[in-house]
Design a protein around this motif. Sequence first.
Motif, short mmCIF file in Angstrom:
data_model
loop_
_atom_site.label_atom_id
_atom_site.label_comp_id
_atom_site.label_asym_id
_atom_site.label_seq_id
_atom_site.Cartn_x
_atom_site.Cartn_y
_atom_site.Cartn_z
N GLY A 373 1.37 7.89 -14.80
CA GLY A 373 0.94 7.13 -13.63
C GLY A 373 0.55 5.73 -14.04
N LEU A 374 0.17 4.91 -13.05
CA LEU A 374 -0.18 3.52 -13.33
C LEU A 374 -1.44 3.41 -14.17
CD1 LEU A 374 1.11 0.78 -12.58
CD2 LEU A 374 -0.65 0.55 -10.84
N THR A 395 6.73 -5.16 -17.79
CA THR A 395 7.53 -5.52 -16.62
C THR A 395 7.11 -4.67 -15.42
OG1 THR A 395 9.27 -3.94 -17.18
CG2 THR A 395 9.48 -6.17 -18.06
N THR A 396 7.70 -4.96 -14.28
CA THR A 396 7.37 -4.25 -13.04
C THR A 396 7.59 -2.75 -13.21
OG1 THR A 396 8.13 -6.17 -11.80
CG2 THR A 396 7.84 -4.11 -10.58
N PRO A 397 6.58 -1.94 -12.93
CA PRO A 397 6.76 -0.48 -13.06
C PRO A 397 7.70 0.07 -12.02
CG PRO A 397 4.62 -0.97 -12.08
CD PRO A 397 5.21 -2.28 -12.49
N VAL A 490 2.11 1.56 -7.25
CA VAL A 490 1.54 0.28 -7.71
C VAL A 490 0.18 -0.02 -7.10
CG1 VAL A 490 1.89 -2.22 -7.75
CG2 VAL A 490 3.80 -0.69 -8.23
N ASP A 491 0.12 -0.15 -5.78
CA ASP A 491 -1.12 -0.67 -5.19
C ASP A 491 -1.65 0.16 -4.02
OD1 ASP A 491 0.89 -1.20 -3.44
OD2 ASP A 491 0.28 -3.25 -2.99
N PHE A 492 -1.12 1.35 -3.81
CA PHE A 492 -1.57 2.15 -2.67
C PHE A 492 -3.04 2.53 -2.80
CE2 PHE A 492 -2.37 6.28 -0.64
CZ PHE A 492 -2.01 5.99 0.66
N VAL A 629 3.73 -10.49 -10.47
CA VAL A 629 4.63 -9.92 -9.46
C VAL A 629 4.56 -8.39 -9.44
CG1 VAL A 629 6.22 -11.84 -9.56
CG2 VAL A 629 6.63 -9.86 -11.02
N LEU A 630 3.64 -7.79 -10.20
CA LEU A 630 3.51 -6.33 -10.20
C LEU A 630 3.20 -5.81 -8.80
CD1 LEU A 630 1.51 -5.46 -13.44
CD2 LEU A 630 3.85 -4.87 -12.92
N LYS A 631 2.21 -6.42 -8.17
CA LYS A 631 1.82 -5.95 -6.85
C LYS A 631 2.55 -6.77 -5.79
CE LYS A 631 -2.66 -4.23 -8.31
NZ LYS A 631 -4.11 -4.23 -8.10
N THR A 632 3.74 -6.30 -5.48
CA THR A 632 4.61 -7.07 -4.59
C THR A 632 4.43 -6.71 -3.14
OG1 THR A 632 6.36 -5.43 -4.88
CG2 THR A 632 6.36 -7.32 -6.37
N ARG A 633 3.76 -5.59 -2.87
CA ARG A 633 3.62 -5.15 -1.48
C ARG A 633 2.32 -5.67 -0.88
NH1 ARG A 633 6.01 -1.59 -4.60
NH2 ARG A 633 7.78 -0.37 -3.88
N SER A 634 2.36 -5.97 0.36
CA SER A 634 1.15 -6.41 1.07
C SER A 634 0.19 -5.26 1.22
CB SER A 634 1.50 -6.97 2.45
OG SER A 634 0.34 -7.27 3.17
N SER A 635 -1.08 -5.53 1.04
CA SER A 635 -2.10 -4.48 1.17
C SER A 635 -2.61 -4.36 2.59
CB SER A 635 -3.28 -4.77 0.22
OG SER A 635 -3.84 -6.02 0.55
N LYS A 636 -2.03 -5.10 3.49
CA LYS A 636 -2.49 -5.04 4.87
C LYS A 636 -1.94 -3.81 5.56
CE LYS A 636 -2.96 -10.05 5.30
NZ LYS A 636 -2.57 -11.25 6.04
#
Length: 636
Positions: A373-374, A395-397, A490-492, A629-636
């Motif tokens: 996992g991360l 690099t990006t996971p 990544v960022d959930f 650029v790892l966390k490419t998704r918006s957290s909104k």
Amino acid sequence: MWTLVGRGWGCARTPARWATGAALGPAPTFGAAPESWPTCRVYSSAEFKEKLDMSRFPVENIRNFSIVAHVDHGKSTLADRLLELTGTIDKTKNNKQVLDKLQVERERGITVKAQTASLFHNCEGKQYLLNLIDTPGIQAQTVANFFLAFEAQLSVIPVINKIDLKNADPERVENQIEKVFDIPSDECIKISAKLGTNVESVLQAVIERIPPPKVHRKNPLRALVFDSTFDQYRGVIANVALFDGVVSKGDKIVSAHTQKTYEVNEVGVLNPNEQPTHKLYAGQVGYLIAGMKNVTEAQIGDTLYLHKQPVEPLPGFKSAKPMVFAGMYPVDQSEYNNLKSAIEKLTLNDSSVTVHRDSSLALGAGWRLGFLGLLHMEVFNQRLEQEYNASVILTTPTVPYKAVLSSSKLIKEYREKEITIINPAQFPDESKVTEYLEPVVLGTIITPDEYTGKIMTLCEARRAVQKNMIFIDQNRVMLKYLFPLNEIVVDFYDSLKSLSSGYASFDYEDAGYQTAELVKMDILLNGNSVEELVTVVHKDKAHSIGKAICERLKDSLPRQLFEIAIQAAIGSKIIARETVKAYRKNVLAKCYGGDITRKMKLLKRQAEGKKKLRKIGNVEVPKDAFIKVLKTRSSK
């Protein structure tokens, strides 16, 4: 909340003065005179002068249990108190995270690697061997393996911890346990491991509620390898649980997995440090050293047996399966050999990490590593920095995808119809496959009901499918969703904690693969693809993710004397673009007047120079750009 779970397995320990049985006579009983009973105190490892005689401990007096809980629920603190109560370690103010031996474990307050300790405890005139496994909160597979391996009756002891906290509500937690797990609330044990409140009740419950192991000491040796570590002087130290027979120094043993033969150099138990013994008997857990040179020789789940006495291998154990992959490269290529040595040494003690050699035009030679996992990836990287002074680029996971090939020619080339892709740069073109498959997990979220709406919106935005919703009590809800793994890796968790003010918990388990519309997205700098930033995304989210990566790169790349075009592309189609403006020298500064044609000539020459620079100029991506650029998704 913790749950102490017992099976018919564990480790073993007893004072040397009784174990050796020399001139000291039998061990005193609980009702003996005070001068013959040392107030239930067990001597520390430093006081053992001779090897333990494990034959003095019958199977019916062995209890084996594990502390299972999420990160930051106080597993290590409870383990410290249990070690103190049984006299395994002296009671001092410095006893904090005794079983957590790594620097990263102590700094983060988490358990990274499972640790085993053998405890000796006297209860009602009987001497018990209480065998503890302190499991890591970040490796669910290690916990699952502990239960799968031992085929005996499962006993669950619910323990409610941290009752000393100001906002603690143990009665509400008791009701939740009764509703969710169907365990009567009066069976819950309320403790404060930090203060030591009521911890002795845990030991009593372990003895009363957990059955002894079901083993056969007269049968040929059958030992299960459930963990291993590497020592540079002694080789592999294998943690083993004996189901049948006896093993001692000098025995020749065979690995059922590799069929290699070894001679046993040392056997012993952990209390919590290594303590050699004469022998290990069925029903006991300890360590074994047999000249193995690599942890791959001590495969988790392997069965060891005596030479010329083959047995049926033990079923149940599963090797840890990597769920996240990332490229790892040295910041300076001159440090390649040093980093290679560091990775090899670290993976010797963490067999759940997979390593494949890789290379990159921008970053040079490196590796593609697989993690559970991360958080596992972050801990591994931190250990490289702390223990080996290594500086790396990650690099990006990504997650392991699968593709079903469309033609017999391709199947013959790859030697299989369904291939697994761990490197996005090797993602096959749509024309070569009939369908793509992505890994999915079954996620469980427990949250106060006031945050339910926001969390459900977050889950839907991550392409999750709701499977269940249960109200645990009046204030708490349990949600079950089927998630695509790449949407949460990544960022959930960060987004979930932010939306719930830190009150929601999240756990997930592997749920196989499902068909998905996946595409490979390239990131172009002035028309040249950056292999390290290639990513696999769902077709519906390609535009938003590509736009986010381009924006982050725009903020990370330094300006040049020429314009830099940052583009996200799917095949030949550009789906997002950002531009880094060029530095502009004022070539007209020396012109105080004169004909306009002179100014136009200077501007034209400048434009031609910039155009030439754009063709031959090398756009260097800063090292920190890959991290940003790892966390490419918006957290909104």
